[in-house]
Design an enzyme around this catalytic site. Structure first.
Site, PDB file in Angstrom:
ATOM      1  N   SER A  15      40.973  35.557  43.120  1.00 28.62           N
ATOM      2  CA  SER A  15      41.284  34.536  44.119  1.00 28.62           C
ATOM      3  C   SER A  15      40.313  34.504  45.295  1.00 28.62           C
ATOM      4  O   SER A  15      40.053  33.433  45.838  1.00 28.62           O
ATOM      5  CB  SER A  15      42.722  34.671  44.606  1.00 28.62           C
ATOM      6  OG  SER A  15      42.978  35.956  45.080  1.00 28.62           O
TER       7      SER A  15
ATOM      8  N   HIS B 207      41.154  36.274  50.737  1.00 33.57           N
ATOM      9  CA  HIS B 207      41.073  34.808  50.676  1.00 33.57           C
ATOM     10  C   HIS B 207      40.197  34.272  51.805  1.00 33.57           C
ATOM     11  O   HIS B 207      39.361  33.391  51.584  1.00 33.57           O
ATOM     12  CB  HIS B 207      42.461  34.197  50.782  1.00 33.57           C
ATOM     13  CG  HIS B 207      43.293  34.358  49.560  1.00 33.57           C
ATOM     14  ND1 HIS B 207      44.535  33.781  49.446  1.00 33.57           N
ATOM     15  CD2 HIS B 207      43.091  35.026  48.395  1.00 33.57           C
ATOM     16  CE1 HIS B 207      45.054  34.077  48.271  1.00 33.57           C
ATOM     17  NE2 HIS B 207      44.185  34.851  47.615  1.00 33.57           N
TER      18      HIS B 207
END
Length: 181
Positions: free
Chosen positions: A86, A144
């Site tokens: 991610s 992230h």
């Protein structure tokens, strides 16, 4: 698996897992969700960047997002493993949303709900910033943010200042390799 494919600042192997953890996932759902988002945004990124530069951004962002997670966990003294693609995918998402901010996006199960890519990246970065500041444990919000920053930075400076200047280094490398034969 724990030694090389789970990123952890306290690990005996701190470097390789920063890259290799982007190829491991907690569950099948985690893998499928990451691959769906990557597939959705990779077409535009590959069309703009080309295959080589896309791969360079993706792998670099994987390491940078892992390092961001290391820093956050070290500064906040939080134990825990990180894994998944991610952070690298956030770089691709950040790049595409910065390059094409007016593109209309939607959510898979809510096709009637559309929004601009520029708004999407702002909301996502805002949620991850809140996650870091409030200590949410749902996702690796620091990774992230590191990935998104890498992708947004690449959109503004990567092609001109980094990728185009690789040619002299590659030329030198090929000359060096050729002279050894």
């Amino acid at each position: 698996m724990l030694k090389y494919f789970c990123s952890n600042p306290g690990s005996a192997q701190p470097c390789w897992p920063m890259l290799l953890s982007t190829f491991s996932h907690y569950s099948l759902f985690h893998l499928l969700a990451n691959m769906y988002v990557l597939h959705s945004f990779s077409t535009g990124a590959v069309a703009t960047l080309g295959k080589e530069q896309f791969l360079a951004l993706y792998l670099s962002a994987g390491v940078i997002s892992s390092f961001t997670s290391y820093l956050y966990k070290t500064l906040t003294k939080q134990p825990g493993l990180s894994l998944g693609a991610s952070g690298a995918i956030m770089a691709i998402l950040g790049y595409v949303c910065t390059e094409y901010p007016d593109t209309k996006l939607g959510i898979i199960l809510l096709p009637f709900l559309t929004f601009s890519a520029g708004a999407a990246i702002k909301v996502i970065v805002g949620l991850d910033t809140a996650g870091v500041l409030l200590g949410w444990k749902i996702f690796d919000h620091a990774a992230h943010l590191g990935g998104a920053a890498c992708g947004i930075g690449w959109a503004y400076w990567g092609n001109e200042r980094l990728w185009q200047k690789r040619d002299p280094i590659l030329h030198y490398w090929h000359e060096f390799r050729g002279s050894i034969k």
